[in-house]
Design an enzyme around this catalytic site. Structure first.
Site, PDB file in Angstrom:
ATOM      1  N   TYR A 110      10.836   1.458  15.775  1.00  0.00           N
ATOM      2  CA  TYR A 110      10.630   2.461  15.814  1.00  0.00           C
ATOM      3  C   TYR A 110       9.694   3.169  15.275  1.00  0.00           C
ATOM      4  CZ  TYR A 110      11.463   7.402  17.052  1.00  0.00           C
ATOM      5  OH  TYR A 110      10.663   8.385  17.293  1.00  0.00           O
ATOM      6  N   GLN A 133      12.318   9.234  -5.285  1.00  0.00           N
ATOM      7  CA  GLN A 133      12.686   9.772  -4.398  1.00  0.00           C
ATOM      8  C   GLN A 133      13.345  11.076  -3.530  1.00  0.00           C
ATOM      9  OE1 GLN A 133      13.646   6.789  -2.971  1.00  0.00           O
ATOM     10  NE2 GLN A 133      14.834   7.686  -1.781  1.00  0.00           N
ATOM     11  N   HIS A 144      12.748  12.772  -0.549  1.00  0.00           N
ATOM     12  CA  HIS A 144      12.515  11.793   1.083  1.00  0.00           C
ATOM     13  C   HIS A 144      13.501  13.008   1.941  1.00  0.00           C
ATOM     14  CE1 HIS A 144      10.747   8.230   1.612  1.00  0.00           C
ATOM     15  NE2 HIS A 144      11.434   7.890   0.529  1.00  0.00           N
ATOM     16  N   ASP A 198       7.224   1.464  -1.718  1.00  0.00           N
ATOM     17  CA  ASP A 198       7.163   1.597  -0.820  1.00  0.00           C
ATOM     18  C   ASP A 198       6.243   0.961   0.071  1.00  0.00           C
ATOM     19  OD1 ASP A 198       9.878   2.718  -1.261  1.00  0.00           O
ATOM     20  OD2 ASP A 198       8.706   5.038  -1.979  1.00  0.00           O
ATOM     21  N   GLU A 209      20.670   0.995  -2.665  1.00  0.00           N
ATOM     22  CA  GLU A 209      19.308   0.958  -2.393  1.00  0.00           C
ATOM     23  C   GLU A 209      17.717   0.204  -2.595  1.00  0.00           C
ATOM     24  OE1 GLU A 209      17.788   3.843  -0.241  1.00  0.00           O
ATOM     25  OE2 GLU A 209      16.656   2.942   1.231  1.00  0.00           O
ATOM     26  N   HIS A 210      17.715   1.496  -3.647  1.00  0.00           N
ATOM     27  CA  HIS A 210      16.217   1.035  -4.586  1.00  0.00           C
ATOM     28  C   HIS A 210      16.894   1.195  -6.144  1.00  0.00           C
ATOM     29  CE1 HIS A 210      14.302   3.277  -1.789  1.00  0.00           C
ATOM     30  NE2 HIS A 210      13.533   1.846  -0.898  1.00  0.00           N
ATOM     31  N   ASN A 221      15.927   9.857  12.421  1.00  0.00           N
ATOM     32  CA  ASN A 221      16.420  11.076  11.961  1.00  0.00           C
ATOM     33  C   ASN A 221      18.387  10.047  12.571  1.00  0.00           C
ATOM     34  OD1 ASN A 221      17.236  11.359  14.171  1.00  0.00           O
ATOM     35  ND2 ASN A 221      15.793  13.246  14.739  1.00  0.00           N
ATOM     36  N   HIS A 254      37.399 -31.771  24.423  1.00  0.00           N
ATOM     37  CA  HIS A 254      36.568 -32.294  23.820  1.00  0.00           C
ATOM     38  C   HIS A 254      37.062 -33.538  23.168  1.00  0.00           C
ATOM     39  CE1 HIS A 254      37.168 -27.492  23.575  1.00  0.00           C
ATOM     40  NE2 HIS A 254      35.764 -27.914  22.124  1.00  0.00           N
TER      41      HIS A 254
END
Lengths: 424, 424
Positions: free
Chosen positions: A124, A255, A258, A356, A322-323, A209, A415
């Site tokens: 997506y 950053q 964004h 990125d 995250e970064h 989103n 078994h």
């Protein structure tokens, strides 16, 4: 950007709490979209496309030839840049391939794993102001290397029913098999159930989103896997006297632009670095086209002055960014001690933008502290590992009694029988 | 076991539909358990323990010394069997470790991945009639190899507040750090939020009834990762004239005895194998202690006669069995073409029980067709991979213009600036 004076790690982490998002209001909307698409398929998808994207399509899929025509509209310079990035991304993800080794765990007992690409995956790509063609590279290239047989891409159409040319170009050079002009939660629902046009996929990747994110979480209820529940993007920079304040400021802003809900955290060992970095942030901010967004994001952002290396390490691992950019004289010590982070950028000449776009690493990464349990997207994300085992007649003679004993203790007689019969 | 006569793959797959389970009724119960434990912590956990396990505990954690005492009650033979299994499981999972390679994706651009164990993991082991100590091995051993720093185990207490001795033994030899006497959804909620006694974990592993499964799915909403949403267990056996009907029957029954909602599918290339296998199933079934359960599971179970190898392969991949036993003259051809399966058992002397207990492979596997997108639990499940990159001053000079061009095209000026500044 607020300066946090506390030396107490718990207080610091609390001060760095991510802007919280509640999905409660949008859940019923997502429920409805899923229900309608489950019942009416394409008809419902087209209705939502009319409503949200203001366009009436007669077909959801974009013909290969149309994708190519659109792709050709991309400027030659951008095409070249995308190709360079694609090559690096391909190199890094190809290096993640592993060969299966067959292990003899006990005499005559052979066990191994084999990787298989997930057969059908959906990518997506959001529309909106910033056309994220780079994300096409980040998802379609590893999918191809992994051996995924069908890679489909959904992205919202513009008012003319077209998609962004750079997205079309990225799709055409990375082996995306089919392109659909569908966006939002309706795209995720369509890939979850399958419609007359859109195939059902086994795993869905890509940003979006909060509607898209909520829809991806919903998709899991129907057995569709997702890359991760992505939240707002974030960056932590850890710097000491060896840093270049202008670079640090530029990274923080890259950053912050964004989204208004982005967060940047700057961890310094030296209070004297605060002023020069803040001055640079202000100066550079002034000229940014996305100034308003960045400014708002900076309100959620923090400066932290740490006492020592140990507390710096603790803050990194508790926040689980995250970064993470590290510009210090002790980068190697940090690297060894980083437990929780998505992607780490080492040294003064490694801006986050490199990862990125073009260095080769993936930019689909765990936000919101998910780095404590999740990896970013990598080759593994597009594969499953199947376990195989083969036991010889002698092997089962030797291992059999162990299995019998354990099966009996778990009160699972059948078994045990499956072994006993083979020992006779 | 019903014989499916159709040669149409779609019809065959439809006839093999898994018994469906709806979680709708139990969702509100799970909501309530989570809410109460979020608010009241241990107090609520103890209340639920009183209610479900009929025991009043004064502390949830079981002291190390008590675990050891209980462990010592395990018979020496069973201890020895558990140790043999543990050694094989350790060998196989240790073989899954990979070394990170640093790649130079472009001149001066170095990228690599490093694995880190998930710091705090929770293992859930159900109580009930069958004490699943084998699952302790399957989860704690790879957690230890992965480098998880804190491994906690939750399992329901009996009426005396004790846990099963074999579970205690397995926990004590595998490096489980802390043992808690908590079962059901309350255990999952406690590990999700953390209480006064039970630490919050980053990932929860382990099987359980539908309350436990629903609670694990719920835990994800709070950012806690889970191994997978486990459903009823299932087995597909693919056999031709080279099989031994008594072995096939024993394998089918070993799966059928798991639960009334288990499913076994037997795919044969030759209709003449049907009768002898069915006869064996009936004969062996008669003596099983869990006969009633197995009999019920066999009602959901199917025999399929296939036309050729291609359709056999298609059936395997469409059904995506959790366990797959292949006893044919063309096992290697099958192995190459299996795309979707959890764990595959090759040849006449490789019963599923071997992998359930002692061969070394993991027995926590994707059910319900999840094998199309998910791997079973393996070393990866206990690790995250962090990406690192380091770019030299010359490296950014060379790669920089590519990044600038792409950032500009995505309308992210600050991303571009972070590079431009470094090129000066």
């Amino acid at each position: 950007m607020k300066l946090i004076e506390s030396k107490n790690i718990e207080e610091i982490i609390e001060a760095c709490a991510r802007p919280s998002i509640s999905n409660e209001q949008i859940k019923p909307i997502i429920e409805e979209v899923f229900k309608e698409i489950a019942n009416k398929g394409d008809e419902a998808v087209l209705k939502y496309t009319h409503f949200f994207d203001k366009v009436d399509l007669n077909q959801l899929e974009m013909e290969r030839s149309v994708v190519e025509e659109l792709a050709a509209q991309t400027s030659v310079e951008l095409q070249e840049a995308i190709k360079v990035a694609a090559k690096n991304i391909e190199r890094f993800h190809a290096s993640q391939q592993i060969n299966s080794t067959k292990i003899e765990t006990a005499p005559g007992v052979f066990c191994w794993q084999e990787s298989r690409g997930i057969e059908r995956v959906g990518i997506y790509i959001p529309g909106g102001t910033a056309p994220l063609f780079s994300t096409v590279l980040m998802l379609a290239i590893p999918a191809k290397i992994a051996g995924c047989k069908e890679i489909i891409l959904c992205t919202p159409p513009d008012k003319n029913g077209n998609i962004n040319p750079a997205i079309a170009f990225a799709a055409s050079i990375t082996g995306v098999n089919r392109v659909f002009r569908v966006g939002g939660a309706q795209a995720i629902a369509a890939m979850t159930y399958g419609t007359e046009s859109v195939p059902k996929v086994y795993k869905i990747f890509g940003p979006g989103n909060q509607f898209v994110t909520a829809a991806k979480v919903k998709a899991q209820e129907y057995g569709v896997a997702i890359d991760m529940p992505a939240g707002p993007s974030e960056l932590m920079v850890v710097a000491d006297d060896s840093c270049v304040p202008a670079f640090v400021a530029a990274d923080l802003l890259s950053q912050a632009e964004h989204g208004t809900d982005s967060q940047v955290i700057c961890v310094l060992n030296n209070a004297e670095l605060y002023e020069p970095i803040l001055t640079e942030v202000k100066a550079q901010l002034a000229d940014l086209p996305r100034k308003d967004i960045a400014e708002k994001a900076l309100e959620n952002s923090r400066f932290i002055i740490t006492e020592d290396r140990l507390s710096t390490i603790e803050i990194i691992n508790e926040y689980a960014p995250e970064h993470l950019i590290i510009c210090t004289e002790y980068n190697n010590e940090l690297i060894m001690n980083i437990e929780n982070a998505g992607s780490v950028f080492v040294g003064n000449y490694t801006p986050e933008s490199a990862g990125d776009y073009a260095s080769g690493t993936n930019h689909t990464l765990p936000t919101a502290g998910f780095a404590k349990a999740y990896s970013g997207v990598n080759l593994d994300a597009f594969t499953k590992k199947i376990t195989f085992q083969e036991i010889s007649k002698n092997g089962i003679q030797e291992l059999g009694p162990t299995i019998e004993k354990m099966a009996e203790a778990e009160l699972l007689q059948a078994h045990k029988n499956a072994v006993t019969l083979r020992l006779k």
